[in-house]
Motif scaffolding. Structure first.
Motif, PDB file in Angstrom:
ATOM      1  N   VAL A  99       0.846  -1.193   0.000  1.00 55.67           N
ATOM      2  CA  VAL A  99       0.000   0.000   0.000  1.00 55.67           C
ATOM      3  C   VAL A  99       0.878   1.237   0.000  1.00 55.67           C
ATOM      4  CG1 VAL A  99      -1.826   1.249   1.205  1.00 55.67           C
ATOM      5  CG2 VAL A  99      -1.821  -1.255   1.203  1.00 55.67           C
ATOM      6  N   LEU A 100       0.676   2.092  -0.998  1.00 61.08           N
ATOM      7  CA  LEU A 100       1.420   3.345  -1.108  1.00 61.08           C
ATOM      8  C   LEU A 100       0.833   4.385  -0.166  1.00 61.08           C
ATOM      9  CD1 LEU A 100       1.750   3.395  -4.989  1.00 61.08           C
ATOM     10  CD2 LEU A 100       3.515   2.781  -3.328  1.00 61.08           C
ATOM     11  N   ALA A 101       1.562   5.474   0.046  1.00 58.61           N
ATOM     12  CA  ALA A 101       1.148   6.525   0.984  1.00 58.61           C
ATOM     13  C   ALA A 101      -0.255   7.056   0.689  1.00 58.61           C
ATOM     14  CB  ALA A 101       2.158   7.666   0.975  1.00 58.61           C
ATOM     15  N   GLY A 102      -0.639   7.166  -0.557  1.00 57.61           N
ATOM     16  CA  GLY A 102      -1.960   7.676  -0.918  1.00 57.61           C
ATOM     17  C   GLY A 102      -3.080   6.660  -0.787  1.00 57.61           C
ATOM     18  N   GLY A 103      -2.748   5.422  -0.392  1.00 50.51           N
ATOM     19  CA  GLY A 103      -3.763   4.392  -0.204  1.00 50.51           C
ATOM     20  C   GLY A 103      -3.908   3.426  -1.365  1.00 50.51           C
TER      21      GLY A 103
END
Length: 142
Positions: A99-103
């Motif tokens: 999961v990347l920082a932006g979701g």
């Protein structure tokens, strides 16, 4: 061509990143991976599968440049002492969601402790409660 989720010595700024990844990637982004627990190893961490647990491992999602992907996959398999189906593997390369920082969720390769190593770590290993080897974990490994 899946990206790689890295959580230890392959993270940006670490020695294996410079040896294996520098110049071979098109992007590197902070990410997390659920369902794994991090344990201290001899100078590097092990991620252990922990399905159903709320554990989260901190790391980076590394995308290889297309022209370097096959060579990089071989280098990383060798570094992690992984050979498909070998009973002596220290790690297994598995596909999981990062999961990347932006979701945004992205499928990625991650090297997790092989079953015999995982069992030993669960019984006698030092768990890195924060899930971040660059913080709590690396201090304990030195």
């Amino acid at each position: 061509m899946l990206p790689f989720f890295v959580y230890g010595t392959l993270r940006p700024g670490e020695h294996n990143h410079d040896l294996f990844l520098r110049g071979r990637t098109s992007s590197e982004e902070p990410a997390t991976m659920r369902g794994l627990t991090l344990y201290d190893g001899p100078g590097y961490p092990y991620a252990v599968e922990a399905p159903g647990e709320a554990a989260v491992v901190q790391g980076d999602l590394v995308t290889a440049r297309p022209e370097t992907y096959e060579a990089l996959l071989r280098y990383l398999d060798h570094l992690e002492e992984y050979s498909p189906g070998a009973p002596t593997n220290l790690y297994e390369r598995v596909r999981r969601a990062a999961v990347l920082a932006g979701g945004t969720s992205v499928q990625a390769w991650v090297y997790v402790a092989a079953p015999t190593v995982a069992a030993r770590l669960r019984a006698r290993g030092r768990r890195i409660e924060s899930g971040d080897w660059l913080g709590e974990g690396r201090v304990g490994a030195q």
